[in-house]
Enzyme design. Structure first.
Site, PDB file in Angstrom:
ATOM      1  CB  CYS A  51      -0.922   0.003   1.212  1.00 57.09           C
ATOM      2  SG  CYS A  51      -0.026  -0.204   2.747  1.00 57.09           S
ATOM      3  CB  CYS A  72       4.191  -0.658   2.298  1.00 55.30           C
ATOM      4  SG  CYS A  72       2.785  -1.366   3.145  1.00 55.30           S
TER       5      CYS A  72
END
Lengths: 323, 76
Positions: free
Chosen positions: B10, B13
């Site tokens: 995502c 991250c």
């Protein structure tokens, strides 16, 4: 309701009529005034809500949640799961690890779903924007409906005994000891974490808020009065299911969607239909389903989406009748 | 030093990886940076909220993007 926000209206009026010098009775003035007032109100409420909930959230860890819910069945635990869902941080990218963590701790599938349904549906940012735009009453209805939906949806999934539709590997995974369990963090650290969330969330959503409010503002200023009442009013029984069908695949910009819906309500879209639309946008989304597909078989995803969508349609009709 | 970033790709991250790489570059610390996306490994570390940062097998942080100050503390 209007009272505590009165200074904001005053600022919006000053800016629109005096600083920008727009003639008060024009479409442009109505739009600009709406945009300034809404953005101010939304940002203030967002900051306050996010801070409060993030602070509270430092007391709720996934590990604690697993312990509370592990091996528990009964409506009471669906309610607890759903309530924890309302204050839990939820990023669709965390849904799979959370799901596995819950299952591994012996949290029943239905109870896990009560959490999974309510968690994205009721979150502090959406609540703040709803409160700023649609008012306290609609917000309370939305939150209570979100919790009831989670309890009901999870309960039904539990009764249907759908464990076989969870991918087998999920039951084999062993969760390691949580190395990052925050045990005794100080008030200062909690405050810092809460402030960080405010910065993080406001930093991410402000653009959607402004886009949403601008579209809403234009609609508010220029669309004919009562236009939606005519085409999508309470008499049109198809309006609620259509709103939900549009909302289900839509993803994430609910912060921008809410101010648009506010302006739609202003032009006669019934509140039940509006809330049903917003719920369907937040409750299920295509990207989330794709992520959940890693742990759930297609059948369970289909059942999950159907139960949630049907419940939302029902909620929409209910509030169209009641309000 | 081995730094693992746990998460399924995502935005947060990615941001975590960027921050860590930036600090490594600034401080000149040598480290192997890996992205871990498979759930089995993520769960093995007991992580339920991503992104998470694991340094030499120890979970340093889970559920948020680390800032540069935190990263500096870990790698020194």
């Amino acid at each position: 309701m209007a009272d505590i926000f009165y200074p904001l209206q005053w600022i919006a009026d000053k800016l629109t009529y005096e600083v920008f010098g727009i003639t008060p009775t024009t479409h442009l003035a109505a739009s600009v005034n709406f945009i300034i007032y809404d953005v101010l109100k939304i940002v203030i409420l967002l900051a306050v809500m996010i801070f409060a909930i993030s602070y509270l959230r430092t007391y709720i860890t996934p590990e604690k949640t697993r312990k509370v819910l592990g091996g528990k069945t009964g409506l009471r635990y669906h309610l607890i799961a759903s309530l924890i869902g309302t204050v839990s941080p939820f990023c669709s990218c965390s849904s799979v690890p959370l799901f596995i963590g819950f299952v591994e701790a012996g949290v029943p599938l239905g109870v896990t779903f009560s959490f999974l349904i309510t968690s994205p549906l009721v979150n502090e940012a959406a609540v703040a924007v709803l409160w700023a735009t649609l008012g306290l009453k609609a917000t309370v209805i939305y939150v209570v409906s979100g919790i009831v939906l989670g309890v009901f949806g999870g309960y039904v999934i539990g009764v249907l005994k759908l464990e076989r539709y969870v991918e087998e590997f999920v039951y084999k995974i062993k969760v390691g000891k949580q190395a990052n369990e925050q045990e005794s963090i100080t008030i200062k650290e909690r405050t810092d974490l809460a402030l960080e969330s405010v910065k993080d969330i406001v930093g991410r959503v402000w653009i959607y808020v402004i886009i949403g409010v601008t579209i809403g503002g234009i609609f508010h200023g220029y669309a004919p009065e009562g236009i939606l009442e005519k085409y999508a009013g309470k008499d049109n029984l198809l309006a609620v299911p259509i709103a939900v069908l549009i909302g289900v695949p839509l993803y994430s910009n609910v912060m921008g969607m809410i101010p648009i819906v506010e302006s739609l309500i202003g032009k006669g879209l019934p509140i039940g239909t509006s809330l049903a639309f917003l719920m369907s946008v937040t409750a299920v989304s295509l990207p989330e389903m794709i992520i959940l597909r890693k742990v759930l078989k297609k059948e369970l995803i289909a059942i999950f989406v159907s139960i949630v969508a049907l419940s939302i349609v029902f909620t929409g009709y209910l509030f169209n009748i009641l309000l | 030093m081995k730094i693992e970033i746990l998460g399924t790709g995502c935005v947060k991250c990615k941001k975590t990886k960027e921050n860590i790489e930036k600090v490594l570059k600034e401080t000149g610390v040598e480290a192997e940076v890996l992205k871990v996306e498979d759930f089995e490994t993520i769960m093995k570390y007991g992580v339920m909220v991503t992104p998470a940062v694991v340094i030499d097998g120890e979970v340093k942080l889970a559920g948020k993007v680390p800032d540069e100050k935190e990263i500096r503390k870990w790698i020194n």
